[in-house]
Structures are given as structure tokens and as C-alpha cells.
Design a protein around this motif. Sequence first.
Motif, mmCIF file in Angstrom:
data_model
loop_
_atom_site.group_PDB
_atom_site.id
_atom_site.type_symbol
_atom_site.label_atom_id
_atom_site.label_comp_id
_atom_site.label_asym_id
_atom_site.label_seq_id
_atom_site.Cartn_x
_atom_site.Cartn_y
_atom_site.Cartn_z
ATOM 1 N N ARG A 219 0.846 -1.188 0.000
ATOM 2 C CA ARG A 219 0.000 0.000 0.000
ATOM 3 C C ARG A 219 0.881 1.237 0.000
ATOM 4 O O ARG A 219 1.814 1.354 0.820
ATOM 5 N N VAL B 180 1.458 5.098 3.071
ATOM 6 C CA VAL B 180 1.383 4.813 4.509
ATOM 7 C C VAL B 180 2.589 3.988 4.926
ATOM 8 O O VAL B 180 2.837 2.911 4.380
ATOM 9 N N GLY C 271 2.115 9.217 7.012
ATOM 10 C CA GLY C 271 1.226 9.176 5.852
ATOM 11 C C GLY C 271 1.555 10.328 4.924
ATOM 12 O O GLY C 271 1.837 11.436 5.378
ATOM 13 N N ALA D 226 -6.975 -1.519 -5.306
ATOM 14 C CA ALA D 226 -6.951 -1.018 -3.937
ATOM 15 C C ALA D 226 -8.339 -0.498 -3.558
ATOM 16 O O ALA D 226 -9.187 -0.250 -4.429
ATOM 17 N N GLN E 192 -7.359 4.647 -1.694
ATOM 18 C CA GLN E 192 -6.038 4.074 -1.439
ATOM 19 C C GLN E 192 -5.340 3.765 -2.766
ATOM 20 O O GLN E 192 -5.972 3.672 -3.811
ATOM 21 N N SER E 193 -4.011 3.613 -2.695
ATOM 22 C CA SER E 193 -3.215 3.227 -3.863
ATOM 23 C C SER E 193 -2.303 2.081 -3.466
ATOM 24 O O SER E 193 -1.804 2.026 -2.332
ATOM 25 N N THR F 129 1.174 -5.347 2.391
ATOM 26 C CA THR F 129 -0.107 -5.841 2.899
ATOM 27 C C THR F 129 -0.301 -7.319 2.584
ATOM 28 O O THR F 129 -1.176 -7.969 3.154
#
Length: 319
Positions: A83, A86, A100, A167, A171-172, A204
Motif C-alpha cells: 500500500r 502509509v 502518511g 486497492a 487508497q493506492s 499488505t
Amino acid sequence: MNAPRTRVQRRPVHGVLLLDKPLGLSSNQALQKAKWLLRAEKAGHTGTLDPLATGVLPLCFGAATKFSQLHLDADKTYEATARLGVKTSTGDAEGEVIAGRPVNVNADDLARVEAQFTGPIRQTPPMHSALKKDGKALYEYAREGIEIERAARDVVIYKLEVAAAPALPGQSAIRLTATVSKGTYIRTLGEDIGEALGCGAHLTALRRTATGDFDVSQCVTLEALEAMSEEERLAQLLPVESLVAGHSHVMLGTEDAARFLSGLRRRGEWADAAEVAVFGAEPHAFLGTAHVVSGELIPGRLLNPIEIQQTLLSTEATP
């Protein structure tokens, strides 16, 4: 009143089980479960996978444990999802969010980092790793809030593909497919790529799809293993010599084989070789490893006569 627990009768088991390690189990937990299912006396694995990682985990039983180091050193292939935007304290989804940043990444950026991180690179091992300092794992220091200075290490990323990944809204994420040398931390690779993209990242998902010559398509799950009969479980084992598939081969006659197994060097018309798998001709059996220098076969790790006899008997018993 609870019935007394039945004691498992252990037995000599020799070979390699290619396990598709499930999510959430440590490598040792998976090993102990497989060892119990096979009723094996002796077992070990060939390098750990994090509990949050899945995929190829070769488990060595009996005589195969003597050669497990060969796959600790093997090249490995991973698929990972990271991800973007973050950062966490551990470099994966288990850690606390520590930073972030906005994400502004396009296809050109992905091509740039793909080229940047392919080939020889230097990595600083993460604090949340099993590397030891003064006999204590780094992750133990990390849990105590202690930061230990780590030396950067040279590793090689033989092949790397970086692509956008699906995602959640807002989110990316990117998908990494990497074939790497021993000692490479994919969490660190994901974090470093995130920094190079200017936004940070954390893993992730992580799956090991190959280690050395072993591929995830050859693997069996614990769930499938549990559903099998005892004979079917034993049939899943690859022979001990599968760990030395890439070695050159030397075949010895009965007399030379006996002397080789006692640790004596043998002479023959063999080309120099750093890695040799040695077999006895009659009966055909794997004896161990060696190397050849100036026509001299020099013993390395050897099976003992009892192990050889047991592997021959188990081969005869396998349908």
C-alpha cells in the motif's frame, strides 16, 4: 473426566515436503504440525516465512535436514502487494502507522523504480527481523523500543516487476514480483520502493512462489495433508536428493561407496566440481555430497548406513 491423550509413536521419515504455508502460522508452527501428521522423529525447515506470508516452505525430514542449508542459500521468488502513502513501524500490516503522505504515482514512476531496484542493491535489514545481536533477535529489541544499528548488506534483485494493483477507494497500491538472492528482505524492498516513489509504503500481502528449483505448484497445504491417509502423506515426500538436484552426479561402485561413506577420499577421472551429489550404484542410493579437486572426490555431508537403508526401504514401500 478427559480421556488420556494418545502419545504419537514417532518413526524415521526421510525426505522433503513442499508445504504451501498458510497465512497466520509461523514457519515453526507449520513444521511442527506437518511433523506430527507424518509422525516424524526429526524435522527442520529451510528458512522462515513470516506469519503474514504464505507459499513455498520446504520442510526437511530425517536425513534431509543435513542438506537444508542448501535451500537457505537458494534464490527465491515472491509476489507482494504494497500500500502506497502509509508507512508502518514494521514495514507490513502488523505494525502501527507512523507516517502518511499523498500519493502521486504514474506508470513512468513505476518503470523508473523497477529499473532502479533491479540488479545489485544495498539493503539495511529491518529491526523487525530474526537477525541476532548478542544472541537476541532484532525483533525482540524492537518490541522493547530499542533501535540497534544495522550494517547494510549487498543483495541482488535478479528480476523485478512493479505494477499498479487494485486497492480500496481512496487508497493506492502496487504489486511486486521479484526474484532475489539470499538475505533479501521483501518488506524492506517494498519500503525502499515506496520512498523512491516519494510517498512511502508498507506490505499488505506476501507470497513466496519459488525457492531454488521448488515451485508453489508442487506444494501441498496443511489442510490437504490432514485429509490424507498416512500412506498418502508419505507419498507427498520428495527424496532427500531433491535438495541437490542442481549438483553434478558421481556414481560409485560398492567398495568405493563403502569407503566414501567412512569419510575417505576417492580418486577417479572426474572433472573439478564444487557441488557433487554422490550415489552408490548397487543398490542405487544417494550417499551424500562432495566436491572434486584434481580428480579427488572429497566427502562433504554424508548419510549414515542406517539412513540409507531406511530410505531404500521407504522407496520400495511407496506405491
